[in-house]
Write an enzyme that holds these catalytic residues in place. Structure first.
Site: not given
Ligand code: ADP
Ligand code: MG
Length: 376
Positions: A28, A116, A118-119, A166
């Site tokens: 974040h 889905g 978190g990778l 990402d």
């Protein structure tokens, strides 16, 4: 449902791959224009692709049980591509919006990045398509330029207000290194991470849970950070240094205090982690990871019982450190462990999940791998 291959054969111009990622530290922080430190996973999304002269975009994925989706590129607009096809269609739309002369294509997708979890399978999907289009249409765009376009596709076409980490990780990571990225100006440095040489391994524990509140909560957290920066007269929270934190917190409404404390301390943890890696002290990452988890759990409040349990069980089994990775509300945990203990730590986390009545986590070993590339 007939597959793309059964209907049309394999698109034959080439194949491109883009990896998922785990972030070592700096969560974040990207949308606060701060530092992040991801590594690419060996797991990739692969796109077999070929240009089409008729302006159609034909999409099919081995991970979806739906049919081939056939869209006219000239009519692409946010909301026009169903479900998962928004990610690849969004990339094509963004390229055209940016004035690049791209037309249709056949894209046959396959992946071993858990979705889905978190990778960042979504960025891997976008980046595989962006890399394919860059080569197919001879655009000559750089890896960071493609990452920015892929992020814009996720923001403006799919409607997810994600930061840049990402896509930069999927495009720009290198084997054996973590990507030390400044999200403000995209300056970056490859920081060697020789886990095996240090007798260490990085376990990824996918909790297999994704809590629904995640989507709205992410946008609310981001808005809270932007409001705090505005109240402090800063362009972004990244500009606040730890030395100014106490004073700044005293000038904020109570509900923004923990958000700002997380972002500022997390940003400092990235710098700290890079200093440890540069000094060759990989095990020293452990306590930094664990402190990061506490901050995400207590200040940012994006953890959940499953990720907390994975972290606690890994630490109890002797991990040097552990934390959730990705946006939170479920997803995956990383644990830095002695290589010889990896199997035992995974087994003990699995046993703890069983005892708690949770589904068994899926376990991967993260070996810093290569960013997006052409396979053939
Ligand atoms: P993450 O990026 O952490 O995996 P997201 O929710 O951001 O999680 O993205 C997951 C979504 O990305 C899936 O629901 C799906 O729509 C899309 N996706 C990812 N990989 C594939 C794939 N191989 N085929 C089809 N859709 C995919
Ligand atoms: Mg994603």
């Amino acid at each position: 449902m007939r597959t793309f291959e059964q209907l049309y054969g394999r698109p034959a111009e080439g194949e491109w791959a883009a990896p998922g990622r785990v972030n070592l530290i700096g969560e974040h922080t990207d949308y606060n224009l701060g530092f992040v430190l991801p590594i690419a996973l060996p797991q990739t999304v692969r796109a077999q692709a070929a240009r089409r002269a008729d302006g159609r975009l034909r999409l099919w994925s081995a991970q979806s049980d739906g049919p081939v989706v056939d869209l006219p590129v000239a009519e692409l607009a946010p909301g026009s591509a169903p479900g998962w096809t928004g990610y690849p269609a969004g990339v094509v739309w963004v390229l055209r919006e940016a004035g690049h002369p791209v037309g249709g294509a056949d894209l046959r997708l396959d992946s071993d990045v858990p979705g889905g979890a978190g990778l960042s399978s979504s960025a891997a999907l976008e980046c595989a398509v962006a890399a394919a289009y860059n080569d197919l249409y001879g655009l000559g765009l750089s890896a960071p330029e493609l990452a920015v376009l892929a992020q814009r596709a996720e923001n403006a076409f799919v409607g997810v207000p994600c930061g840049i980490m990402d896509q930069m990780a999927s495009m720009c990571c290198r084997p054996g290194a973590a990507l030390f990225l400044d999200s403000r100006d995209l300056t970056m440095r490859q920081v060697p991470v020789d886990l095996a040489g240090a007798g260490l391994a990085l376990l990824v524990l996918d909790t297999r849970v994704k809590h629904d509140l995640g989507d709205g909560a992410y946008a609310a957290l981001r808005a809270g950070c932007e409001r705090a920066a505005a109240l402090l007269g800063l362009p972004a929270l990244r500009s606040l240094r730890p030395s100014g934190l106490a004073d700044a917190l005293g000038r904020l409404p109570a509900e923004l205090v923990p958000l700002v404390r997380h972002v500022v301390t997390e940003n400092a943890r990235v710098e700290d982690a890079v200093a440890r890696l540069d000094a060759g002290d990989l095990a020293a990452l452990g306590p930094i990871l664990t402190a990061g988890h506490a901050s995400l759990r207590d200040d940012y409040q994006v953890s959940c019982p499953e990720t907390d349990l994975a972290v606690e069980a890994a630490l109890a089994a002797g991990a040097h450190g552990a934390r959730m990775t990705g946006g939170g509300f479920g997803g995956s945990v990383i644990a830095l462990v002695d290589a010889a203990a990896a199997g035992r730590v995974a087994a003990e986390v699995t046993a703890a999940f069983r005892a708690a009545g949770y589904a068994e986590p899926r376990t991967l070993t993260a070996v810093p791998a290569e960013g997006a590339r052409r396979l053939g």
